[in-house]
Design a protein around this motif. Sequence first.
Motif, mmCIF file in Angstrom:
data_model
loop_
_atom_site.group_PDB
_atom_site.id
_atom_site.type_symbol
_atom_site.label_atom_id
_atom_site.label_comp_id
_atom_site.label_asym_id
_atom_site.label_seq_id
_atom_site.Cartn_x
_atom_site.Cartn_y
_atom_site.Cartn_z
ATOM 1 N N VAL A 175 2.881 -7.389 34.678
ATOM 2 C CA VAL A 175 1.948 -8.497 35.268
ATOM 3 C C VAL A 175 2.739 -9.628 36.246
ATOM 4 N N PHE A 176 3.601 -10.160 35.615
ATOM 5 C CA PHE A 176 4.138 -11.173 35.807
ATOM 6 C C PHE A 176 4.992 -10.895 37.460
ATOM 7 N N ASN A 199 3.040 -7.510 30.028
ATOM 8 C CA ASN A 199 3.003 -8.766 30.684
ATOM 9 C C ASN A 199 4.225 -8.866 31.648
ATOM 10 N N THR A 223 3.059 -10.460 44.777
ATOM 11 C CA THR A 223 1.821 -10.684 45.647
ATOM 12 C C THR A 223 1.998 -12.021 46.088
ATOM 13 N N ARG A 224 2.708 -12.940 45.580
ATOM 14 C CA ARG A 224 2.521 -14.358 46.061
ATOM 15 C C ARG A 224 3.566 -14.536 47.113
ATOM 16 N N ARG A 233 0.353 -19.027 30.066
ATOM 17 C CA ARG A 233 -0.660 -19.098 30.931
ATOM 18 C C ARG A 233 -1.952 -19.162 30.307
ATOM 19 N N ARG A 293 2.737 -10.478 40.113
ATOM 20 C CA ARG A 293 2.225 -11.685 40.583
ATOM 21 C C ARG A 293 3.129 -12.399 41.498
ATOM 22 N N GLU A 351 3.782 -15.521 30.581
ATOM 23 C CA GLU A 351 2.205 -14.935 30.479
ATOM 24 C C GLU A 351 1.477 -15.421 29.327
ATOM 25 N N ASP A 383 7.297 -19.402 38.655
ATOM 26 C CA ASP A 383 5.942 -19.520 38.242
ATOM 27 C C ASP A 383 5.499 -20.840 37.663
#
Length: 273
Positions: A258-259, A255, A265-266, A68, A262, A65, A25
């Motif tokens: 969410v991480f 968090n 999804t990536r 970011r 992501r 997170e 990330d």
Amino acid sequence: MQVETSRESRGGREHVTTSASEAVDGFEFSTLSLGETIATMRAWVAEGDAGAPRLFACGNPHSLEVARRDAGFAAALRGADLLVPDGVGIVVGSWIQGGRIRKTVCGPDVFAGLSRELNERVPGARVFFLGGTESTLAAIAEKYGAEFPRLVVAGTYAPPFRSKFSREDEQDLIDRVNAASPDLLWIGLGAPKQEKLAFANRNRLRVRMIGPVGAVFDFYTGRVKLPPRWVQKLGLIWLFRFLQQPRRLWERQVNGAVFLMRMATRRVLGKRA
């Protein structure tokens, strides 16, 4: 241990980037084992260098997170000489992207392991504890002195509780640390405060290594209970702590989810591309 591959200027001295790292990330995480990590840090404390102190940091999905949204915290994590995968979420994130991080390297293990190594192999090393309360620090000094009698507790300091230190606060704590002439500075102020403080002032702190370890002070004194060893080995300290303090730690779990979403999804979008 991996060989060095590149050097770059960071924090007023050369920062060594080794092949023993992996980007997760956007952050370079160490892929060293716990034993290799401790051996590296022991060398930092024993040998030192002419530049700024070596700095290590613990990274987990929650901290990434937060980073970011907090540029100062992101800079501190990227500026660390070693960023260790302190949480099973980083292991899962690495696996999702096809990486090679397979085990966590947690703050409590680094703290205990490095202390044992120094006690056995670097007798006389001087240690300073910054953070927590006066009672916590008194308990740490007593226990640490008994467990690691060949090390020297050079000093302790419980700074005032503030969301952000003033320049005067920072100068005061820097003066206290430097006056004690420690080799190793442990900081227990909580993230991201401790990492930002260490990174911003590393050129002013006359120590060989800085270790921000968050809740380790409370774990070590028993004020916060550590989970059974098998839970720690699975990298599930976060879950154990959440079950103990759900109201305080719920944001960490959000968090973390969410991480991982992501990262997944990536990976999916990358495969489709």
